[in-house]
Design an enzyme around this catalytic site. Structure first.
Site, PDB file in Angstrom:
ATOM      1  CB  CYS A 143     -32.536 -46.197 -31.925  1.00 17.00           C
ATOM      2  SG  CYS A 143     -31.423 -47.415 -32.628  1.00 17.00           S
TER       3      CYS A 143
ATOM      4  CB  CYS B  56     -40.118 -48.360 -35.456  1.00 12.92           C
ATOM      5  SG  CYS B  56     -41.077 -47.514 -34.299  1.00 12.92           S
TER       6      CYS B  56
ATOM      7  CB  CYS C 289     -47.852 -46.882 -25.145  1.00 14.07           C
ATOM      8  SG  CYS C 289     -48.023 -47.621 -23.653  1.00 14.07           S
TER       9      CYS C 289
END
Length: 378
Positions: free
Chosen positions: A332, A339, A234
């Site tokens: 990245c 992700c 977060c």
């Protein structure tokens, strides 16, 4: 028709493996025909034997080994794994990805139904030899001679160490010859083995993993190679992602019927971080309260700033909002495939500065989304 051994043939291999192709193919033909061939791996020398009842009986006689004991299947390429087992768990897959080809023997657990299905595909005779006690041991060596030999044999191959039961494994062709001259058909002399010690044998199943035999890699190294790291991200890592981390531990422990503090031991690490976090900040009291009411303790959590290294080390990354997901990928780019948003419905609202009602609403979204993700992926 294969003839009985009169004298073991010693074949000297060249340091340039491209010059050994025909010699290795001749050795592969010998194994295919029922013969026994000693060959180098990166650990110790092994005895290649086709998985057929008659060949295995001969191997048992030479090895002076208990007929009930497992032999390890050797494969030329880890892509062949699917021929012998069905889908494997995340930890086993990570160990395969990190450890093969290499000095690790993996013992996979299978159900009776899975073994029956494999038996229909590879044949009952082969299955009876390879599967014991609802498991199979498989190794994929990295030595180029071993890979070339195994790749040229059409039948499945087992390859125990080139020594009698109870004796030290052979780390050179000379050692193997002292043990087995006149009892095997061919010895491929590829020089001394790289490690000169046996492979590490790791058994991995749904309930965890254990080392059955010490070898090249120790327990700590194996643990790192198979551990699955789950990361929640977060902004400040003081409310949303710590709650997600706490619920992640709770639901994963429930799924594997273990205590929360056993998760790392069985191969899972759950952490959280923030894109704009200040390292060491405490967690929101309202987040602590909400989690505590549901049996989850996050009171000791200290915030952590997200780093590229943390992203690289993580296997699954759950972002609390689309901005967080974009931030991870910007840090990245190669993380894009691993992700995703925690809540498929969209962003989890930031409760910072809100009252108990706001935190309760946010916490319920996180709790539901984490439970769904944990049971979806694991």
């Amino acid at each position: 028709v294969f003839c009985a051994v009169v004298e073991t043939k010693l074949i000297q291999l060249d340091a340039d493996n491209s010059k050994n192709i025909e010699k290795i193919k001749a050795a592969a033909d010998c194994v295919q025909a029922g013969g026994l061939v000693v060959f180098p791996t990166e650990t110790v020398y092994g005895i290649a034997c086709a998985v057929r009842t008659k060949s295995i009986a001969r191997l048992n006689n030479i090895k002076q080994r208990d007929v009930q004991k497992h032999y390890t299947l050797h494969i030329a390429d880890k892509k062949l794994l699917g021929n012998y087992i069905g889908p494997i768990g995340h930890r086993a897959q990570k160990l395969v990805d990190n450890g093969w080809p290499g000095p690790i023997t993996i013992v996979f657990e299978l159900s009776a139904e899975e073994i029956a299905e494999r038996s229909r595909k590879i044949g009952e005779e082969t299955a009876k030899i390879l599967y014991r006690a609802n498991s199979i041991g498989i190794r994929c060596p990295e030595n180029p001679v071993a890979a070339e030999l195994l790749g040229n044999i059409e039948t499945p191959v087992v390859a125990p160490s080139a020594n009698f039961a109870g004796r030290m494994p052979a780390a050179s062709a000379e050692d193997a010859k002292k043990n087995l001259n006149g009892q095997v058909d061919i010895i491929l002399d590829g020089g001394e083995c790289k490690h000169k010690k046996s492979s590490t044998v790791v058994k991995i199943g749904k309930s965890g993993w254990e080392i059955l035999r010490a070898g090249v890699y120790n327990e700590a190294q194996i643990g790192k190679m198979l551990r699955i790291q789950i990361l929640f991200v977060c902004t400040g890592n003081t409310c949303r992602s710590p709650m997600a981390e706490g619920f992640g531990r709770k639901f994963l422990a429930e799924k594997f019927s273990c205590k929360v503090d056993r998760l790392e031991k069985i191969g899972y690490k759950i952490i959280s971080a923030g894109l704009m976090a200040i390292d060491g900040a405490g967690v929101s009291s309202e987040a602590v309260r909400f989690c505590s009411e549901r049996g989850v303790d996050i009171a000791g959590h200290l915030s952590r700033e997200l780093s590229k290294e943390l992203v690289i080390r993580s296997d699954y990354i759950f972002a609390l909002s689309e901005n967080h997901r974009r931030g991870v990928v910007a840090l990245c780019p190669e993380a894009a495939q691993k992700c995703m948003l925690l809540d498929e419905a969209g962003n989890v609202p930031d409760p910072i500065g809100g009252d108990e009602k706001v935190y309760n609403a946010c916490g319920k979204i996180i709790e539901k989304a984490v439970k769904k993700r944990i049971y979806e992926f694991w």
